[in-house]
Each structure stands twice: as C-alpha cells, then as structure tokens.
Motif scaffolding. Structure first.
Motif, PDB file in Angstrom:
ATOM      1  N   PRO A   1      14.580  20.509  -0.437  1.00  0.00           N
ATOM      2  CA  PRO A   1      15.576  20.094   0.382  1.00  0.00           C
ATOM      3  C   PRO A   1      15.744  18.766   0.836  1.00  0.00           C
ATOM      4  CG  PRO A   1      14.388  22.206   0.723  1.00  0.00           C
ATOM      5  CD  PRO A   1      13.672  21.477  -0.225  1.00  0.00           C
ATOM      6  N   MET A   2      16.957  18.267   1.057  1.00  0.00           N
ATOM      7  CA  MET A   2      17.116  16.959   1.390  1.00  0.00           C
ATOM      8  C   MET A   2      16.506  16.884   2.796  1.00  0.00           C
ATOM      9  SD  MET A   2      18.077  14.070   0.480  1.00  0.00           S
ATOM     10  CE  MET A   2      18.731  14.656  -1.061  1.00  0.00           C
ATOM     11  N   GLU A   3      16.558  17.750   3.681  1.00  0.00           N
ATOM     12  CA  GLU A   3      15.978  17.418   5.173  1.00  0.00           C
ATOM     13  C   GLU A   3      14.630  17.390   5.112  1.00  0.00           C
ATOM     14  OE1 GLU A   3      15.684  20.134   9.216  1.00  0.00           O
ATOM     15  OE2 GLU A   3      16.831  20.972   7.646  1.00  0.00           O
ATOM     16  N   ASP A   4      13.808  18.023   4.193  1.00  0.00           N
ATOM     17  CA  ASP A   4      12.389  17.837   4.053  1.00  0.00           C
ATOM     18  C   ASP A   4      12.379  16.222   3.351  1.00  0.00           C
ATOM     19  OD1 ASP A   4      11.976  20.217   4.989  1.00  0.00           O
ATOM     20  OD2 ASP A   4      11.723  21.086   3.076  1.00  0.00           O
ATOM     21  N   PHE A   5      13.203  15.908   2.559  1.00  0.00           N
ATOM     22  CA  PHE A   5      12.721  14.525   1.815  1.00  0.00           C
ATOM     23  C   PHE A   5      13.113  13.474   2.799  1.00  0.00           C
ATOM     24  CE2 PHE A   5      14.593  10.810  -0.729  1.00  0.00           C
ATOM     25  CZ  PHE A   5      13.312  10.549  -1.201  1.00  0.00           C
ATOM     26  N   ILE A   6      14.238  13.809   3.833  1.00  0.00           N
ATOM     27  CA  ILE A   6      14.571  12.566   4.934  1.00  0.00           C
ATOM     28  C   ILE A   6      13.456  12.368   5.941  1.00  0.00           C
ATOM     29  CG2 ILE A   6      16.148  12.275   6.963  1.00  0.00           C
ATOM     30  CD1 ILE A   6      18.308  13.186   4.964  1.00  0.00           C
ATOM     31  N   GLN A   7      12.655  13.658   6.063  1.00  0.00           N
ATOM     32  CA  GLN A   7      11.586  13.816   6.959  1.00  0.00           C
ATOM     33  C   GLN A   7      10.558  12.891   6.454  1.00  0.00           C
ATOM     34  OE1 GLN A   7      10.751  17.858   7.956  1.00  0.00           O
ATOM     35  NE2 GLN A   7      12.290  18.022   9.551  1.00  0.00           N
ATOM     36  N   PHE A   8      10.398  13.102   5.241  1.00  0.00           N
ATOM     37  CA  PHE A   8       9.128  12.240   4.607  1.00  0.00           C
ATOM     38  C   PHE A   8       9.431  10.817   4.701  1.00  0.00           C
ATOM     39  CE2 PHE A   8       8.478  10.134   0.554  1.00  0.00           C
ATOM     40  CZ  PHE A   8       7.056   9.906   0.433  1.00  0.00           C
ATOM     41  N   LEU A   9      10.698  10.468   4.352  1.00  0.00           N
ATOM     42  CA  LEU A   9      11.020   9.140   4.375  1.00  0.00           C
ATOM     43  C   LEU A   9      10.704   8.764   6.034  1.00  0.00           C
ATOM     44  CD1 LEU A   9      14.589   8.835   2.461  1.00  0.00           C
ATOM     45  CD2 LEU A   9      12.125   8.271   1.627  1.00  0.00           C
TER      46      LEU A   9
ATOM     47  N   SER B   1       0.923  -1.278  -0.017  1.00  0.00           N
ATOM     48  CA  SER B   1       0.270   0.047   0.105  1.00  0.00           C
ATOM     49  C   SER B   1       0.671   1.488  -0.126  1.00  0.00           C
ATOM     50  CB  SER B   1      -0.924   0.127   1.286  1.00  0.00           C
ATOM     51  OG  SER B   1      -1.782  -1.003   1.246  1.00  0.00           O
ATOM     52  N   ILE B   2       1.947   1.309   0.550  1.00  0.00           N
ATOM     53  CA  ILE B   2       2.428   2.375   0.853  1.00  0.00           C
ATOM     54  C   ILE B   2       3.862   2.556  -0.128  1.00  0.00           C
ATOM     55  CG2 ILE B   2       4.595   3.565   2.615  1.00  0.00           C
ATOM     56  CD1 ILE B   2       2.849   2.396   4.875  1.00  0.00           C
ATOM     57  N   ALA B   3       4.172   1.496  -0.599  1.00  0.00           N
ATOM     58  CA  ALA B   3       5.336   1.548  -1.346  1.00  0.00           C
ATOM     59  C   ALA B   3       5.243   2.367  -2.749  1.00  0.00           C
ATOM     60  CB  ALA B   3       5.979  -0.079  -1.934  1.00  0.00           C
ATOM     61  N   PRO B   4       3.930   2.371  -3.223  1.00  0.00           N
ATOM     62  CA  PRO B   4       3.907   2.861  -4.614  1.00  0.00           C
ATOM     63  C   PRO B   4       3.961   4.514  -4.253  1.00  0.00           C
ATOM     64  CG  PRO B   4       2.142   1.473  -4.574  1.00  0.00           C
ATOM     65  CD  PRO B   4       2.921   1.515  -3.224  1.00  0.00           C
ATOM     66  N   ILE B   5       3.436   5.189  -3.395  1.00  0.00           N
ATOM     67  CA  ILE B   5       3.448   6.621  -3.172  1.00  0.00           C
ATOM     68  C   ILE B   5       5.016   6.936  -2.894  1.00  0.00           C
ATOM     69  CG2 ILE B   5       2.718   6.535  -0.775  1.00  0.00           C
ATOM     70  CD1 ILE B   5       1.325   9.067  -1.012  1.00  0.00           C
ATOM     71  N   ALA B   6       5.495   6.103  -1.913  1.00  0.00           N
ATOM     72  CA  ALA B   6       6.940   6.327  -1.749  1.00  0.00           C
ATOM     73  C   ALA B   6       7.758   6.501  -3.015  1.00  0.00           C
ATOM     74  CB  ALA B   6       7.595   5.160  -0.667  1.00  0.00           C
ATOM     75  N   LEU B   7       7.673   5.430  -3.783  1.00  0.00           N
ATOM     76  CA  LEU B   7       8.336   5.539  -5.035  1.00  0.00           C
ATOM     77  C   LEU B   7       8.091   6.553  -5.855  1.00  0.00           C
ATOM     78  CD1 LEU B   7       8.071   1.620  -6.009  1.00  0.00           C
ATOM     79  CD2 LEU B   7      10.202   2.954  -5.002  1.00  0.00           C
ATOM     80  N   VAL B   8       6.791   7.048  -5.986  1.00  0.00           N
ATOM     81  CA  VAL B   8       6.343   8.213  -6.799  1.00  0.00           C
ATOM     82  C   VAL B   8       7.086   9.411  -6.358  1.00  0.00           C
ATOM     83  CG1 VAL B   8       4.692   9.580  -7.588  1.00  0.00           C
ATOM     84  CG2 VAL B   8       4.535   7.138  -7.725  1.00  0.00           C
TER      85      VAL B   8
END
Length: 230
Positions: free
Chosen positions: A33-41, A14-21
């Motif tokens: 910004p990489m900091e925001d992307f890491i927070q997303f992960l 369920s989560i993998a598709p949105i994470a990949l997109v």
C-alpha cells in the motif's frame, strides 16, 4: 567540514542500495500500500539522519575518549585498575548498545516473558565486561589471541552440550549483537589506547581483537543462563 561531507556520503552509499532494491520490488512484485511505502521512505530518511549524527558523534567523541581512557588507565601501572575499569566499561557500553535491547525484547516476546529482557541484557553485559577485562590482560602480557579464541570456543561447545537446545542459537545471536555500532568503536579505541602506551605506536595493532574476544563472553554467559533456566 570535510569530515561531515565524508560521513554524509558514507551514509548515502550505505543506505541507497537497500532503498533502491525496496523501491524496485515495490513497483514490480510486492506492491505495498502506498501509505506503507511512504512510511518506508520516511524511515529511510530518519535512519540516514540518525546514522550521520551517530557517526559524527563516534568520530568526535567516542573514539578519542576511548583511546584517552585506555592510555590513562595504563599510565596508572596498576593491573587491577586496568582490568576493573575494562570490565566496567564493557558492561556499561553493552547495556547502552541498541542491538542488545532489540534482541532481548524479541526474545522476551517470543518466550512469553519466560526469558526476561533485563536478565538477558545483564547476562550479555557481564559476558562482554569479563572478556574485555581478559582482553586487557592479553594486551598487557602479550598473550596470543589464538590461544584465547581456541580456549573460549572450546568452552562454548562444551557448555553447549549441557544447555537446552533453544538457548544455543540465542547465545550465538547474543554474541553477534554485541558487535554493534556503539560497542565496537569504543572497545576498539580502548584497546588501541592501552596497547599504544604499553608498546608504542608500532604495536598499537595489539589493541585489535578485542571485539572478537568480547563476543565470546555473551555466548558463554547466555549458555550458562540456559543451564540455570534449564
């Protein structure tokens, strides 16, 4: 153990598709910004763990208990007990629904406090409770769901004509958020439990349709709230 494995795989799928997109967009178009992307992960990881625990809780606790409550209420053979507790359970499970709280807080912020969060939650919860009670009647007396849906939506469009325009989309969103991860499994299990006792396992499908009916209630209650505020 098999249940845990299946739940983990279900959440990953369920989560993998949105994470990949989002990851693809990050390194091709948006370049957050990489900091925001890491927070997303990190957020994705927390959501995944939370969903796994939640789904395990639903399968282990909410679904069996919902069916047992529905069966126990029906065995009392008291119509008022079934309707009253159907109403109460619909109210309390809606108050606990996280989707309802998110919507109500957003509306309170957008309206500048003109539409209080507590008022909207109460209106939505009462709407769901009333229609869960009505759904119990529908199962007991074997009323066609088509009549209830048609009558409910006819009433919605009638009241919408007298409601301020900005309340109409709020009301339909209120109906949508009640079909959340907490309300749906419990209400469905409750209906299946009632239907199974009344007409046996072969008629347990009569317990379905409760969520569709329950979503009408908050639409109507918020529309009426709009008439009052208007």
């Amino acid at each position: 153990m098999d249940n845990i494995k299946e739940t983990v795989l279900e959440v990953i799928y369920s989560i993998a598709p949105i994470a990949l997109v989002i990851t693809l967009l990050q390194f091709t178009i948006i370049w957050l910004p990489m900091e925001d992307f890491i927070q997303f992960l990190i957020g994705v990881l927390f959501v995944g763990v939370g969903l796994i625990l939640f789904l395990l809780g639903v399968n282990v606790g909410l679904l069996p208990v919902g069916e047992m409550i529905g069966s126990a209420l029906t065995k009392t053979k008291k119509l008022w007990v079934i309707i009253m507790f159907g109403f109460l359970l619909g109210v309390v499970v809606t108050i606990a629904e996280p989707d309802v709280r998110v919507l109500s807080s957003q509306i309170e912020n957008v309206s500048g406090g003109a539409i209080p969060q507590s008022m909207l939650i109460l209106a939505v919860a009462l709407g769901v409770g009333i229609f869960v009670g009505l759904a119990m009647l529908r199962i007991i007396f074997n009323i066609s769901i088509v009549y209830l849906l048609a009558g409910g939506y006819a009433l919605i469009f009638l009241i919408a004509a007298f409601t301020p325009s900005y309340f109409v989309p709020i009301s339909f969103d209120s109906g949508g958020v009640t079909t959340g991860p907490l309300t749906v499994p419990f209400v469905l299990a409750l209906g299946v439990g009632v239907a199974t006792v009344i007409r046996g396992k072969t008629a347990s499908s009569d317990g379905f349709g409760l969520v569709g009916l329950a979503s009408i209630g908050p639409i109507l209650s918020v529309l009426i709230l709009g008439v009052i505020y208007g």
